[in-house]
Design an enzyme around this catalytic site. Sequence first.
Site, short mmCIF file in Angstrom:
data_model
loop_
_atom_site.label_atom_id
_atom_site.label_comp_id
_atom_site.label_asym_id
_atom_site.label_seq_id
_atom_site.Cartn_x
_atom_site.Cartn_y
_atom_site.Cartn_z
N LYS A 1 -2.30 1.06 -6.89
CA LYS A 1 -1.91 0.81 -8.28
C LYS A 1 -3.07 1.01 -9.26
O LYS A 1 -2.85 1.33 -10.43
CB LYS A 1 -1.30 -0.58 -8.43
CG LYS A 1 0.09 -0.70 -7.82
CD LYS A 1 0.75 -2.02 -8.14
CE LYS A 1 2.13 -2.06 -7.50
NZ LYS A 1 2.90 -3.25 -7.87
N ASP B 1 6.12 -3.77 -13.76
CA ASP B 1 6.20 -5.00 -12.94
C ASP B 1 6.39 -6.25 -13.81
O ASP B 1 7.27 -7.07 -13.54
CB ASP B 1 4.93 -5.18 -12.10
CG ASP B 1 4.87 -4.21 -10.92
OD1 ASP B 1 5.94 -3.81 -10.43
OD2 ASP B 1 3.75 -3.87 -10.49
#
Length: 284
Positions: free
Chosen positions: A70, A106
């Site tokens: 990420k 997210d």
Amino acid sequence: MPKGPRKVLGIIGDPVAHSLSPVMQNAALAHLRLPYIYVPFHLKTDQLKEFFRTLKSRRIAGLNVTIPHKQGVIPFLDSLSREAKMIGAVNTIILRNRKWIGHNTDGAGYVTSLKKEAGYSVRGKHVTLIGAGGAARAIAVALGMEEAREILILNRTAKKAFDLAHELNRKFAHTVYGASRLDKVEPYAWPATDLLINATSIGMKPADRLPVPLRKLKATALVSDIVYTPLDTPLLKEARRLKLKTHYGWGMLLYQGALAFRLWTGRNPPIEVMKKTLLDSLSR
Ligand code: ATR
């Protein structure tokens, strides 16, 4: 099945075989008869550079990114969204005008799940957030964007909680971030909590117990877990036993995917189809 060549969407990670995103996203794409296929790419860190070099020739139209890449993908992108910049991590990549743009859905996925699945708005609320890793960070930023009033970050490693609170206090004017070591929380923090979030991996093993005195929460508090295997974690079971409201971990997974789907395709994601596919897979 739509006619003509299909564009490729996918998820990169290591490991990636366990990911539920392919089954969830393919169900949504098939439901709307969109000309895409979503596939997992198992990539080691030292394979990222070559993968991004050949991205355009692979007809790839967008990606999800999972652990451990990420942060590692950022140098290969042309720009980042405001959220991705603040979170310092990317979970969704889109192609716009031949440029690769990194997003992070997210945190927004988590907040959307709270709204849609629990009818809960965080604006003005006192939140106790357990964890200071990647997932907690995304949630802490999204809660700031939604103008939660106070967020107390608790972590086993206290320094990570203090560093995160310090950084976010400089970024958000309407939210006050505090921090504490997980096992040294001031007693008054529990009854002041409107929303308690577990953003650690504690709860995945049956013996895992969070050192949280749920009985000290007020009767209106919402208890939320981001762990979704098992679906019903020890924390949520205990909260239900105490008649507290609960919010399940699959919601963050569902809505981060739904927001990514909208970014790639420009279409409204078929939430019910995605939710059913996800819950069917999780309860198998
Ligand atoms: P993720 O990206 O899923 O958030 P991470 O960045 O590795 O993963 O963060 C894991 C979080 O869970 C951290 O807050 C970690 O606490 P530390 O910073 O002290 O490591 C927390 N965590 C994991 N296992 C834990 C345990 N057994 N007890 C307490 N906290 C734990």
